[in-house]
Design a protein around this motif. Structure first.
Motif, PDB file in Angstrom:
ATOM      1  N   ARG A  18       0.861  -1.192   0.000  1.00 41.95           N
ATOM      2  CA  ARG A  18       0.000   0.000   0.000  1.00 41.95           C
ATOM      3  C   ARG A  18       0.891   1.234   0.000  1.00 41.95           C
ATOM      4  NH1 ARG A  18      -5.517   1.617   2.837  1.00 41.95           N
ATOM      5  NH2 ARG A  18      -4.976   3.632   3.688  1.00 41.95           N
ATOM      6  N   TYR A  19       0.644   2.098  -0.962  1.00 40.55           N
ATOM      7  CA  TYR A  19       1.533   3.254  -1.144  1.00 40.55           C
ATOM      8  C   TYR A  19       0.710   4.521  -1.376  1.00 40.55           C
ATOM      9  CZ  TYR A  19       0.315   2.324  -6.000  1.00 40.55           C
ATOM     10  OH  TYR A  19      -0.403   2.109  -7.155  1.00 40.55           O
ATOM     11  N   HIS A  20       1.377   5.667  -1.266  1.00 41.29           N
ATOM     12  CA  HIS A  20       0.764   6.942  -1.649  1.00 41.29           C
ATOM     13  C   HIS A  20       1.021   7.153  -3.134  1.00 41.29           C
ATOM     14  CE1 HIS A  20       1.221   8.363   2.776  1.00 41.29           C
ATOM     15  NE2 HIS A  20       0.051   7.812   2.570  1.00 41.29           N
ATOM     16  N   GLN A  21      -0.055   7.384  -3.865  1.00 37.35           N
ATOM     17  CA  GLN A  21       0.093   7.454  -5.326  1.00 37.35           C
ATOM     18  C   GLN A  21       1.017   8.611  -5.734  1.00 37.35           C
ATOM     19  OE1 GLN A  21      -1.242   9.822  -7.462  1.00 37.35           O
ATOM     20  NE2 GLN A  21      -2.742  10.935  -6.249  1.00 37.35           N
ATOM     21  N   PRO A  22       1.845   8.380  -6.745  1.00 37.41           N
ATOM     22  CA  PRO A  22       2.905   9.356  -7.047  1.00 37.41           C
ATOM     23  C   PRO A  22       2.465  10.607  -7.797  1.00 37.41           C
ATOM     24  CG  PRO A  22       3.051   7.478  -8.525  1.00 37.41           C
ATOM     25  CD  PRO A  22       1.975   7.148  -7.544  1.00 37.41           C
ATOM     26  N   SER A  23       1.202  10.686  -8.254  1.00 43.65           N
ATOM     27  CA  SER A  23       0.849  11.889  -9.013  1.00 43.65           C
ATOM     28  C   SER A  23       0.464  13.061  -8.098  1.00 43.65           C
ATOM     29  CB  SER A  23      -0.260  11.598 -10.036  1.00 43.65           C
ATOM     30  OG  SER A  23      -1.461  11.280  -9.396  1.00 43.65           O
ATOM     31  N   SER A  24       0.487  12.866  -6.783  1.00 45.34           N
ATOM     32  CA  SER A  24       0.335  14.005  -5.878  1.00 45.34           C
ATOM     33  C   SER A  24       1.720  14.433  -5.411  1.00 45.34           C
ATOM     34  CB  SER A  24      -0.511  13.629  -4.656  1.00 45.34           C
ATOM     35  OG  SER A  24      -0.377  14.647  -3.680  1.00 45.34           O
ATOM     36  N   VAL A  25       2.171  15.563  -5.904  1.00 42.15           N
ATOM     37  CA  VAL A  25       3.528  16.032  -5.571  1.00 42.15           C
ATOM     38  C   VAL A  25       3.615  16.371  -4.083  1.00 42.15           C
ATOM     39  CG1 VAL A  25       5.298  17.727  -6.135  1.00 42.15           C
ATOM     40  CG2 VAL A  25       3.722  16.955  -7.886  1.00 42.15           C
ATOM     41  N   GLY A  78     -12.056  14.116   3.304  1.00 40.48           N
ATOM     42  CA  GLY A  78     -12.844  14.761   2.261  1.00 40.48           C
ATOM     43  C   GLY A  78     -12.114  14.939   0.944  1.00 40.48           C
ATOM     44  N   GLY A  79     -10.952  14.320   0.777  1.00 42.69           N
ATOM     45  CA  GLY A  79     -10.172  14.450  -0.454  1.00 42.69           C
ATOM     46  C   GLY A  79     -10.939  13.966  -1.671  1.00 42.69           C
ATOM     47  N   ILE A  80     -10.730  14.655  -2.800  1.00 42.95           N
ATOM     48  CA  ILE A  80     -11.499  14.314  -4.008  1.00 42.95           C
ATOM     49  C   ILE A  80     -10.713  13.422  -4.957  1.00 42.95           C
ATOM     50  CG2 ILE A  80     -12.767  16.486  -3.835  1.00 42.95           C
ATOM     51  CD1 ILE A  80     -11.138  17.342  -6.401  1.00 42.95           C
ATOM     52  N   LEU A  81      -9.407  13.288  -4.728  1.00 47.28           N
ATOM     53  CA  LEU A  81      -8.595  12.422  -5.582  1.00 47.28           C
ATOM     54  C   LEU A  81      -8.151  11.204  -4.764  1.00 47.28           C
ATOM     55  CD1 LEU A  81      -6.229  15.002  -7.342  1.00 47.28           C
ATOM     56  CD2 LEU A  81      -8.430  14.122  -8.128  1.00 47.28           C
ATOM     57  N   PRO A  82      -8.127  10.022  -5.399  1.00 48.31           N
ATOM     58  CA  PRO A  82      -7.665   8.840  -4.672  1.00 48.31           C
ATOM     59  C   PRO A  82      -6.172   8.969  -4.361  1.00 48.31           C
ATOM     60  CG  PRO A  82      -7.970   8.334  -6.998  1.00 48.31           C
ATOM     61  CD  PRO A  82      -8.481   9.726  -6.799  1.00 48.31           C
ATOM     62  N   GLN A  83      -5.761   8.664  -3.132  1.00 45.15           N
ATOM     63  CA  GLN A  83      -4.358   8.833  -2.729  1.00 45.15           C
ATOM     64  C   GLN A  83      -3.700   7.521  -2.313  1.00 45.15           C
ATOM     65  OE1 GLN A  83      -2.896  11.613  -3.249  1.00 45.15           O
ATOM     66  NE2 GLN A  83      -4.597  13.041  -3.435  1.00 45.15           N
ATOM     67  N   HIS A  84      -4.460   6.591  -1.731  1.00 47.22           N
ATOM     68  CA  HIS A  84      -3.876   5.334  -1.247  1.00 47.22           C
ATOM     69  C   HIS A  84      -4.246   4.192  -2.188  1.00 47.22           C
ATOM     70  CE1 HIS A  84      -4.033   7.818   2.443  1.00 47.22           C
ATOM     71  NE2 HIS A  84      -2.935   7.185   2.771  1.00 47.22           N
ATOM     72  N   PHE A  85      -3.252   3.533  -2.735  1.00 42.37           N
ATOM     73  CA  PHE A  85      -3.471   2.394  -3.630  1.00 42.37           C
ATOM     74  C   PHE A  85      -2.709   1.192  -3.077  1.00 42.37           C
ATOM     75  CE2 PHE A  85      -5.476   4.051  -7.551  1.00 42.37           C
ATOM     76  CZ  PHE A  85      -5.524   5.392  -7.223  1.00 42.37           C
ATOM     77  N   THR A  86      -3.137  -0.003  -3.503  1.00 38.78           N
ATOM     78  CA  THR A  86      -2.411  -1.222  -3.122  1.00 38.78           C
ATOM     79  C   THR A  86      -1.985  -1.931  -4.396  1.00 38.78           C
ATOM     80  OG1 THR A  86      -3.697  -1.403  -1.089  1.00 38.78           O
ATOM     81  CG2 THR A  86      -2.569  -3.391  -1.850  1.00 38.78           C
ATOM     82  N   GLY A  87      -0.698  -2.028  -4.616  1.00 35.93           N
ATOM     83  CA  GLY A  87      -0.185  -2.607  -5.857  1.00 35.93           C
ATOM     84  C   GLY A  87       1.313  -2.447  -5.921  1.00 35.93           C
ATOM     85  N   MET A  88       1.792  -1.901  -7.023  1.00 37.79           N
ATOM     86  CA  MET A  88       3.241  -1.777  -7.230  1.00 37.79           C
ATOM     87  C   MET A  88       3.623  -0.330  -7.545  1.00 37.79           C
ATOM     88  SD  MET A  88       5.669  -3.708  -9.987  1.00 37.79           S
ATOM     89  CE  MET A  88       5.613  -5.293  -9.210  1.00 37.79           C
ATOM     90  N   LEU A  89       4.734   0.094  -6.968  1.00 37.68           N
ATOM     91  CA  LEU A  89       5.261   1.442  -7.189  1.00 37.68           C
ATOM     92  C   LEU A  89       6.747   1.312  -7.514  1.00 37.68           C
ATOM     93  CD1 LEU A  89       5.320   4.625  -6.802  1.00 37.68           C
ATOM     94  CD2 LEU A  89       5.685   4.180  -4.384  1.00 37.68           C
ATOM     95  N   ILE A  90       7.157   1.946  -8.597  1.00 37.89           N
ATOM     96  CA  ILE A  90       8.590   1.917  -8.976  1.00 37.89           C
ATOM     97  C   ILE A  90       9.101   3.353  -8.978  1.00 37.89           C
ATOM     98  CG2 ILE A  90      10.288   1.249 -10.730  1.00 37.89           C
ATOM     99  CD1 ILE A  90       8.215  -0.804 -11.727  1.00 37.89           C
ATOM    100  N   GLU A  91      10.103   3.616  -8.144  1.00 39.40           N
ATOM    101  CA  GLU A  91      10.693   4.958  -8.069  1.00 39.40           C
ATOM    102  C   GLU A  91      12.120   4.895  -8.587  1.00 39.40           C
ATOM    103  OE1 GLU A  91       8.829   7.233  -4.379  1.00 39.40           O
ATOM    104  OE2 GLU A  91       9.659   5.303  -3.795  1.00 39.40           O
ATOM    105  N   SER A  92      12.471   5.881  -9.411  1.00 39.32           N
ATOM    106  CA  SER A  92      13.772   5.811 -10.069  1.00 39.32           C
ATOM    107  C   SER A  92      14.367   7.188 -10.296  1.00 39.32           C
ATOM    108  CB  SER A  92      13.561   5.102 -11.418  1.00 39.32           C
ATOM    109  OG  SER A  92      14.758   4.564 -11.866  1.00 39.32           O
ATOM    110  N   GLY A  93      15.652   7.238 -10.543  1.00 36.57           N
ATOM    111  CA  GLY A  93      16.330   8.484 -10.884  1.00 36.57           C
ATOM    112  C   GLY A  93      17.379   8.203 -11.946  1.00 36.57           C
TER     113      GLY A  93
END
Lengths: 358, 144
Positions: free
Chosen positions: A100-107, A134-149
């Motif tokens: 379960r992660y915080h979705q990456p499209s919210s900076v 009361g947030g209008i955008l989904p923030q918590h998802f359960t799946g896979m997150l890949i972070e890279s630089g």
């Protein structure tokens, strides 16, 4: 509980691959206490709670390239497992997470998560608000997150994050993310998000970038308002741009979201779109003081069919305040707000103590 | 007599030079797999970022046994103030569950930690480790 067991099992199965490496642990406690009051109130309901005591706890366990990372938030209003991630450090610059992660499209949420001490203002922009507030955008998802630089354009740095997972459900009182501790496997759909940003160096917080998201949000509740009657699911697409300047004295952050929502009712389809943006400026002052102000505004929100599902959403909000880091890792913040929701307006004042202990 | 005096003079000058020069060096266990780390990678390592060598992550040990050594660390290794460094470490913990470098306040314990962990990397005054066969100097981080 099944998902939590699966993550634990994965950790046990893969742990022998990191044989020989010592187990390392890290614990971070981010407590805060807040008192708030509203005045000049025309809106029938607000998201403001009179008082809020909370403790955000983060635990990391690392063995070799495997990492277990959990964030649990306890307050006098809720207690929730916010993040539970099992990570594999693929390279120096890439980590793959499942859980379960915080979705990456919210900076904003990527930068601050739940830790009140780590954000200068008491509140976050309403577009980035958590689902249970009361947030209008989904923030918590359960799946896979890949972070890279990656290196880019000489000494510049390209940072990316892509993710896909089980999306929150739409219910009468707002969005409800998938609960790892008490899972309900009825009517779940997927959502996908990505963020890419360019930064002048490895260590720079300054930068700019783009974000996208494509989330399907199923309706899973008893309708209580006309906008909810007959709703089956919503396809929500986001595109956005953001920029941050982090200087010695000034800190500026701006984000623009364009949302395209398709509301699938049993007998009809409603197309809807709106734009939301915010700009926050922070100025460091002598005596460990920081002044800040934020302007949140929107276009096309007044007649948005999607936002009729979230009538407390702040379509315009002006925020100003002063933070005092009075001792190491502890701060006091005083904040004033003027908010215009879809149903009215109100002013609020907040006083917060926040800290970080490790 | 003249030759003996010349010898004595040379010895004193060489001693002064040797004793007067201060160097901070990056160190690991003698059999460590770490062969070399550039200054950017060293900075990342001590800011809690992952640094993999031969598939395993390195573990940074911050040597806080000496105030001047700590100053060199902040100025030359991570290039920031203590408060900015703490902020960076906190941010890493919050965003990615980073493991921060272990703070060790005695030179003996730094050496003990290095000897028990093949993936550990730390720093020390050159004079404190130069003659220790169990410790390998990876590079000079700073010298005066």
């Amino acid at each position: 509980m099944r998902t939590a067991y699966t993550l634990l099992l994965l950790a046990l199965v893969t742990a022998p691959l990191a044989r020989g490496d010592p187990l390392q642990a890290e614990f971070l406690l981010l407590p805060s206490a807040q008192a708030a009051g509203t005045f000049d109130r025309e809106a029938p309901v607000t998201q403001v709670q009179d008082e809020l005591l909370q403790a955000d706890m983060l635990l990391t366990l690392q063995k070799g390239r495997f990492k277990f990372f959990a964030e649990y938030l306890v307050s006098d209003h809720e207690s929730d497992l916010e993040r539970l991630q099992l990570g594999w450090q693929l390279t120096n610059d890439t980590i793959i997470w499942v859980g379960r992660y915080h979705q990456p499209s919210s900076v904003w949420n990527h930068d601050h998560h739940h830790g009140q001490y780590l954000q200068t203002s008491v509140t976050r922009p309403d577009i980035d608000e958590w689902e249970d507030l009361g947030g209008i955008l989904p923030q918590h998802f359960t799946g896979m997150l890949i972070e890279s630089g990656h290196p880019a354009f000489g000494s510049w740095r390209l940072r990316t994050a892509i993710a896909g997972g089980i999306a929150p459900q739409l219910q009468a009182d707002g969005l409800e993310p998938f609960d790892l501790l008490h899972p309900n496997f009825d009517r779940h759909t997927m959502g996908y998000q990505a963020r890419a940003s360019l930064h002048p160096s490895d260590f720079s917080e300054s930068g700019f970038g783009l974000l996208v998201a494509d989330d399907q949000l199923p309706w899973a509740g008893e309708p209580q308002t006309p906008a909810q009657v007959g709703l089956d699911h919503v396809d929500l697409r986001l595109i956005g741009a953001f920029g941050t300047y982090a200087g010695e004295k000034w800190n500026l952050q701006a984000t623009l979201y364009h949302a395209d929502a398709r509301l699938h009712y049993t007998t009809s389809l409603v197309n809807d779109d709106f734009d939301v943006w915010y700009l926050q400026a922070e100025r460091r002052l002598p005596h460990k003081l920081t002044a800040f102000g934020r302007w949140e505004d929107s276009f096309g929100t007044g007649d948005s069919q999607y936002l009729k599902l979230f009538t407390e959403f702040a379509r315009i909000r002006y925020t100003a305040g002063l933070r005092w880091d009075f001792v190491s890792r502890q701060a006091l913040t005083l904040q004033f707000e003027n908010t215009h929701t879809l149903n009215g307006s109100f002013d609020a004042v907040r006083l917060q103590w926040s800290a970080a202990f490790f | 007599m003249r030759r003996a005096f010349l010898y004595l003079l040379l010895l004193s000058v060489s001693g002064l030079l040797h004793g007067g020069q201060k160097s901070v060096v990056l160190i690991a266990r003698a059999d460590s797999k770490v062969s070399d780390l550039d200054s950017l990678t060293v900075r990342k390592l001590f800011m809690g970022w992952p640094v993999l060598v031969n598939g395993g992550p390195l573990h940074a040990i911050r040597n806080r046994s000496d105030e001047q050594l700590d100053e060199v660390f902040l100025q030359q290794v991570v290039a920031m103030s203590q408060s900015a460094y703490e902020r960076q470490i906190l941010t890493g913990l919050n965003r990615q569950g980073s493991i921060r470098p272990e703070d060790v306040t005695s030179q003996e314990r730094v050496l003990q930690e290095l000897l028990t962990d093949p993936n550990a990397v730390s720093f020390a005054w050159l004079r404190d480790v130069a003659h220790n066969p169990k410790i390998r100097v990876i590079r000079v981080l700073w010298s005066e």
